[in-house]
Structure formats: C-alpha cells, structure tokens
Design an enzyme around this catalytic site. Sequence first.
Site, PDB file in Angstrom:
ATOM      1  N   ARG A  61     -14.309   5.113   1.238  1.00 33.89           N
ATOM      2  CA  ARG A  61     -13.604   3.973   0.659  1.00 33.89           C
ATOM      3  C   ARG A  61     -12.891   3.132   1.710  1.00 33.89           C
ATOM      4  NH1 ARG A  61     -12.925   4.335  -4.553  1.00 33.89           N
ATOM      5  NH2 ARG A  61     -11.224   2.863  -4.434  1.00 33.89           N
ATOM      6  N   ARG A  91     -14.721  15.540   6.724  1.00 33.53           N
ATOM      7  CA  ARG A  91     -14.393  14.109   6.760  1.00 33.53           C
ATOM      8  C   ARG A  91     -13.050  13.876   7.428  1.00 33.53           C
ATOM      9  NH1 ARG A  91     -14.864  11.010   1.309  1.00 33.53           N
ATOM     10  NH2 ARG A  91     -13.970   9.554   2.772  1.00 33.53           N
ATOM     11  N   CYS A 100     -13.608   7.461  -7.591  1.00 31.02           N
ATOM     12  CA  CYS A 100     -13.188   8.429  -6.576  1.00 31.02           C
ATOM     13  C   CYS A 100     -12.664   9.662  -7.306  1.00 31.02           C
ATOM     14  CB  CYS A 100     -12.092   7.808  -5.722  1.00 31.02           C
ATOM     15  SG  CYS A 100     -11.377   8.937  -4.534  1.00 31.02           S
ATOM     16  N   ILE A 115       1.258   9.295  -7.029  1.00 31.87           N
ATOM     17  CA  ILE A 115       0.454   8.251  -6.382  1.00 31.87           C
ATOM     18  C   ILE A 115      -0.944   8.146  -7.009  1.00 31.87           C
ATOM     19  CG2 ILE A 115      -0.444   7.369  -4.170  1.00 31.87           C
ATOM     20  CD1 ILE A 115       2.600   7.540  -4.137  1.00 31.87           C
ATOM     21  N   ARG A 150      -8.388   4.188  -8.028  1.00 26.45           N
ATOM     22  CA  ARG A 150      -8.242   3.524  -6.738  1.00 26.45           C
ATOM     23  C   ARG A 150      -8.857   2.113  -6.649  1.00 26.45           C
ATOM     24  NH1 ARG A 150      -9.240   7.895  -2.075  1.00 26.45           N
ATOM     25  NH2 ARG A 150      -7.871   6.507  -0.937  1.00 26.45           N
ATOM     26  N   PRO A 151      -8.345   1.186  -7.461  1.00 22.34           N
ATOM     27  CA  PRO A 151      -8.842  -0.188  -7.361  1.00 22.34           C
ATOM     28  C   PRO A 151      -8.383  -0.857  -6.059  1.00 22.34           C
ATOM     29  CG  PRO A 151      -7.008  -0.078  -8.913  1.00 22.34           C
ATOM     30  CD  PRO A 151      -7.284   1.337  -8.478  1.00 22.34           C
ATOM     31  N   VAL A 152      -8.989  -2.022  -5.729  1.00 23.95           N
ATOM     32  CA  VAL A 152      -8.570  -2.757  -4.524  1.00 23.95           C
ATOM     33  C   VAL A 152      -8.077  -4.159  -4.903  1.00 23.95           C
ATOM     34  CG1 VAL A 152      -9.945  -1.458  -2.841  1.00 23.95           C
ATOM     35  CG2 VAL A 152     -10.988  -3.375  -4.072  1.00 23.95           C
ATOM     36  N   ASP A 153      -7.549  -4.274  -6.128  1.00 22.32           N
ATOM     37  CA  ASP A 153      -7.101  -5.592  -6.611  1.00 22.32           C
ATOM     38  C   ASP A 153      -6.009  -6.215  -5.736  1.00 22.32           C
ATOM     39  OD1 ASP A 153      -5.736  -3.257  -7.826  1.00 22.32           O
ATOM     40  OD2 ASP A 153      -4.410  -4.765  -8.690  1.00 22.32           O
ATOM     41  N   GLN A 154      -5.160  -5.380  -5.135  1.00 24.37           N
ATOM     42  CA  GLN A 154      -4.071  -5.935  -4.316  1.00 24.37           C
ATOM     43  C   GLN A 154      -4.601  -6.538  -3.010  1.00 24.37           C
ATOM     44  OE1 GLN A 154      -0.868  -6.079  -5.625  1.00 24.37           O
ATOM     45  NE2 GLN A 154      -2.049  -5.326  -7.369  1.00 24.37           N
ATOM     46  N   LYS A 206      -6.592  10.579  11.398  1.00 24.81           N
ATOM     47  CA  LYS A 206      -7.712   9.906  10.735  1.00 24.81           C
ATOM     48  C   LYS A 206      -7.265   8.578  10.129  1.00 24.81           C
ATOM     49  CE  LYS A 206      -8.824  11.110   6.356  1.00 24.81           C
ATOM     50  NZ  LYS A 206      -8.932  10.059   5.336  1.00 24.81           N
ATOM     51  N   ASN A 207      -6.164   8.612   9.377  1.00 20.40           N
ATOM     52  CA  ASN A 207      -5.784   7.416   8.617  1.00 20.40           C
ATOM     53  C   ASN A 207      -5.146   6.321   9.480  1.00 20.40           C
ATOM     54  OD1 ASN A 207      -6.890   8.533   6.386  1.00 20.40           O
ATOM     55  ND2 ASN A 207      -4.957   9.113   5.413  1.00 20.40           N
ATOM     56  N   ASP A 238      -0.810  13.295   0.496  1.00 26.98           N
ATOM     57  CA  ASP A 238      -1.825  14.023   1.277  1.00 26.98           C
ATOM     58  C   ASP A 238      -1.373  15.420   1.691  1.00 26.98           C
ATOM     59  OD1 ASP A 238      -3.490  11.876   1.031  1.00 26.98           O
ATOM     60  OD2 ASP A 238      -3.117  11.072   3.036  1.00 26.98           O
TER      61      ASP A 238
HETATM   62  N1  EPU Z   1      -3.700   0.791  -5.798  1.00 21.41           N
HETATM   63  C1  EPU Z   1      -4.031  -0.166  -6.738  1.00 21.41           C
HETATM   64  N2  EPU Z   1      -4.556  -1.349  -6.299  1.00 21.41           N
HETATM   65  C2  EPU Z   1      -4.796  -1.612  -4.990  1.00 21.41           C
HETATM   66  C3  EPU Z   1      -4.462  -0.620  -4.030  1.00 21.41           C
HETATM   67  C4  EPU Z   1      -3.915   0.573  -4.460  1.00 21.41           C
HETATM   68  O1  EPU Z   1      -3.846   0.027  -7.933  1.00 21.41           O
HETATM   69  O2  EPU Z   1      -5.301  -2.702  -4.670  1.00 21.41           O
HETATM   70  C5  EPU Z   1      -3.103   2.065  -6.234  1.00 21.41           C
HETATM   71  C6  EPU Z   1      -4.008   3.264  -5.965  1.00 21.41           C
HETATM   72  O3  EPU Z   1      -4.957   3.446  -6.991  1.00 21.41           O
HETATM   73  C7  EPU Z   1      -3.002   4.390  -5.870  1.00 21.41           C
HETATM   74  C8  EPU Z   1      -1.798   3.712  -5.209  1.00 21.41           C
HETATM   75  O4  EPU Z   1      -1.969   2.324  -5.442  1.00 21.41           O
HETATM   76  O5  EPU Z   1      -2.657   4.818  -7.151  1.00 21.41           O
HETATM   77  C9  EPU Z   1      -1.657   3.944  -3.717  1.00 21.41           C
HETATM   78  O6  EPU Z   1      -2.912   3.781  -3.085  1.00 21.41           O
HETATM   79  P1  EPU Z   1      -3.074   3.307  -1.584  1.00 21.41           P
HETATM   80  O7  EPU Z   1      -3.728   1.973  -1.581  1.00 21.41           O
HETATM   81  O8  EPU Z   1      -1.803   3.440  -0.837  1.00 21.41           O
HETATM   82  O9  EPU Z   1      -4.122   4.383  -1.032  1.00 21.41           O
HETATM   83  P2  EPU Z   1      -5.236   4.083   0.023  1.00 21.41           P
HETATM   84  O10 EPU Z   1      -4.751   3.057   0.958  1.00 21.41           O
HETATM   85  O11 EPU Z   1      -6.529   3.881  -0.657  1.00 21.41           O
HETATM   86  C10 EPU Z   1      -4.441   5.767   1.847  1.00 21.41           C
HETATM   87  C11 EPU Z   1      -5.004   6.960   2.550  1.00 21.41           C
HETATM   88  C12 EPU Z   1      -5.094   8.117   1.572  1.00 21.41           C
HETATM   89  C13 EPU Z   1      -3.683   8.416   1.066  1.00 21.41           C
HETATM   90  C14 EPU Z   1      -3.088   7.156   0.428  1.00 21.41           C
HETATM   91  C15 EPU Z   1      -1.655   7.316  -0.024  1.00 21.41           C
HETATM   92  C16 EPU Z   1      -6.389   5.954   4.240  1.00 21.41           C
HETATM   93  C17 EPU Z   1      -7.760   5.675   4.772  1.00 21.41           C
HETATM   94  N3  EPU Z   1      -6.317   6.621   3.081  1.00 21.41           N
HETATM   95  O12 EPU Z   1      -5.326   5.463   0.774  1.00 21.41           O
HETATM   96  O13 EPU Z   1      -5.576   9.224   2.292  1.00 21.41           O
HETATM   97  O14 EPU Z   1      -3.714   9.440   0.113  1.00 21.41           O
HETATM   98  O15 EPU Z   1      -3.132   6.065   1.364  1.00 21.41           O
HETATM   99  O16 EPU Z   1      -0.844   7.666   1.046  1.00 21.41           O
HETATM  100  O17 EPU Z   1      -5.410   5.608   4.862  1.00 21.41           O
HETATM  101  C18 EPU Z   1      -6.618  11.330   2.573  1.00 21.41           C
HETATM  102  O18 EPU Z   1      -6.499  11.179   3.802  1.00 21.41           O
HETATM  103  O19 EPU Z   1      -6.943  12.434   2.055  1.00 21.41           O
HETATM  104  C19 EPU Z   1      -6.362  10.196   1.687  1.00 21.41           C
HETATM  105  C20 EPU Z   1      -6.804  10.143   0.437  1.00 21.41           C
END
Ligand code: EPU
Length: 424
Positions: A92, A404, A116, A334, A121-125, A22-23, A312
Amino acid sequence: MDKLKIEGGARLNGEVTISGAKNAALPILCAGLLTPEPFVISNVPELQDVSTTLKLLRGMGASAEREGHTVAIDASGVNNTEAPYELVKTMRASVLVLGPLVARFGEARVSLPGGCAIGSRPVDQHIKGLQLMGAEISIEHGYIHARARRLKGARIVTDMVTVTGTENLMMAAVLADGETLIENAAREPEVTDLAHVLIGMGARIEGVGTDRLHIQGVERLHGTRHRVMADRIEAGTFLCAVLAAGGDVTLRSVEPSTMDATLEKLREAGARLDCGEDWIRVRFDRSGPAGALQRPRSVNIRTAPYPGFATDMQAQFMAVNAIAQGTGMVTETIFENRFMHVQELQRLGADIAIEGNTSVIRGVPGLSGADVMATDLRASACLVIAALVAEGTTVIDRIYHLDRGYEKMESKLAALGANIRRVS
Ligand code: EPU
C-alpha cells in the site's frame, strides 16, 4: 512457502543490531523522485517492501542501485508516471509516489490500493489535500489520475492523523507554488526523518516534529545523502521478546528517544531497562526466588498517534500480556481490524476475549506450541514472541508477512540463543 519453526523456552542473551526503519525508508526512497540529481540513502533495510519500492521506481524510468544497505537513486530519466496495480496491491505504501510525481511532473496515475487485512485504509485525505493544492483528480479504472500544471500552496487540515497522508502532502508541497500549511499533521518520527531528507534537498519546512507543518514551496530540489533512522518497531519487538522469554540483551543502533511510550510500558510490565543515546539494555529474569516462575505484569494499552502508543507495537504487547500476571486490556483505536493475531494466540493457549475494539487478556502461566498462521506483519511478530515462550514446537505459516518488515529476524533471534529456523 517458507515457515518458521520455533522451539520455545530458550533465554535470549547477547547483542543485536537494529536495522533502519521500514516506515522511514519507504517514503524517503519515494522522495528520490523529487530531484533529477543523485540521491543516496544509507541504512536502508533489506526487506521485501524495499525491493517493491525499488521496482516501482525502476518501472518509472529511474535508476535505483542497491549495494548492501545503501541505495542510490537517479530520477533524471523518469519517463512514466504510473504506479501499476500489480505493485500497489502488494504494498500500500506505493501510494507515496503520488505526491512527488504530481509535484515534479504534473501528472500521476497511481492504482488505488485495495482492501487490507488490518482495516479499510482509504486514501481520501491524500486526495483531498492534493485537490486543495489545485490538482485535478479523477478515479478511473481503479486508478487515481492526478494532474496539475504546478501545485499551489494551500491550507490543509486532515480529518484524522495520517502518517503516509502527511508524507505524501509534504512531498507535494515542497515543490508547490507558495506556502502550504498542513494542520493535524502526523508527528511520527518517520515523518520527521522524511522532513530532514527534504530539507537536505533544499526544501523549506518549518514546524518539523509538530502537528503544524509550514512549507514554502521552491522551484527545484537538489540531490542529497541521508542515513535512515533506526526502526523503533523492530527494536520494540526485540524488547518484548526478551520480556516474554527472559534474558539479557543489548540493542545497538537504536534511537530510544523515539520510543518513550513503548519503553514506559515495558518498564510497567517489569523489564529492567538501561538506555544510552543509541543503545538499550533489557533484562528480565524468568526464574524468581526458589526457582518459582517469574512472569511480566499485565499492562493496559491504548493505541494512538505519536507520541502515543504505536499501533505497530500492539500485537507484540498482546503476546507479552498473554503470559503475564494479571489481566490486561488492549484497545486499538487506529485500525478497525487489527486483532487477527488473537485467534492464533488462542491456538497457543492464550485466554483472550474481544469486545469491540478492546481485547481483554487474562494472562496464563504458559502457552503450548502449535501450528499457527501469520495474517499481517505485526501479527507475525506477535506469534514469534509467543512461540519463543511456548512449551514445545510452534510452526508459523505465511511468514512472507514477516519478511516485508523485519530484516533477518530469525538469524538475529538465533544469534541471541533462540531455537528458531526457517523451513520450506
Ligand atoms: N485514514 C483514512 N483516510 C486517509 C488516510 C488514513 O481514513 O486518507 C485512516 C486509516 O484508515 C487509519 C488511520 O487513518 O484508520 C491512520 O492511518 P495512517 O494513514 O496513519 O496509516 P498509513 O499511513 O497507511 C502508516 C504505517 C503503518 C502504521 C500506520 C499508523 C507506513 C508505510 N505504514 O500507515 O505501518 O500502522 O501508519 O501508525 O508508514 C506496519 O508497519 O506494520 C504498518 C501497518
């Protein structure tokens, strides 16, 4: 609303084919936006999140045809660069269209994902990286509005390792003017799978699989064909199920080389594993000498970015620890709220105490079936595993979370001998 009804106690035996990841599939499908040429992806799992992604792409004017596990995308007719709240709020990962849209069309309006269940889970980065590449970004009416005539190469150091953040920025950088360096990049195999797709489209990326990605932007990308990697989390979930319920199962179409941390913990817990290039055989006998009940050994786990132990897989190991011999500690580093399965496991009789971001699990000899509720995707998988070993009947509500991310989980488990069925 569908529920799963499981009678615990059956051993699992036989073979199961693992689906595409999926991911990996979600970002790869979004990469289809980067080219006007045909883009064909196989081994795409049939999941709710994939349907949502295809709906998102179609809403932008792309065509997205699915035939079995193959998806063909034609993004030559994209006429709308918006990802609406109605879709983003249900998934997301929709934010993964942001990088490709700004890179190819110079503009994107993507709804900010809201809260969430597992963390903020912000997207600031993602935003910071695009700004460094010269995008003008404003947040208006709940939407990220990004504009750039053409993105410029930049040096980006992310504050933390982010999987979709790395993917979004990599997809933006491949069409930018000049060289981009992404430092502290996520090394997850799904990021690597996406990088291979982009390279197949003509992108110039070095450092694939490392935390330093060098990307030399190109003017345009062409179409490609690609087979999505195996789902290492689905595979790990089946391995945990066999360890908990006992049995002898061979997983087909897997990539054990992406699963080191999980396989190591399974061995530590007592599973007998044999691996080939694309298969894993797992054995665990629950009946010990003189008919005594054999239990897995408790393991300590600390989640970390790849190649560390995947967040995960945390919930599934919690289910194994719940019935294991000894006490195990599970630390989640995480996400700040990824222990919601604990209270449901307690309803099944597990002995778990939470202290901050650590759960202390004292293994009990058995669990007893009860009505429980799934709270997120991996929590659902944890409850399925626990239900497979619990005595009596467990009914798991809200399994739309499971749908999902797991393709036909109940029929795959039923084929292995589990007593499981979907009820409305
Ligand atoms: N984070 C920030 N700012 C950002 C991005 C991330 O603070 O701009 C923080 C997050 O809040 C978290 C950490 O950084 O605390 C890591 O988050 P990451 O961005 O790596 O997670 P993601 O990309 O949103 C993906 C997977 C998740 C998996 C995580 C960690 C996808 C679609 N989703 O999420 O999968 O848990 O990486 O490996 O690839 C799942 O499949 O059940 C799932 C939640």
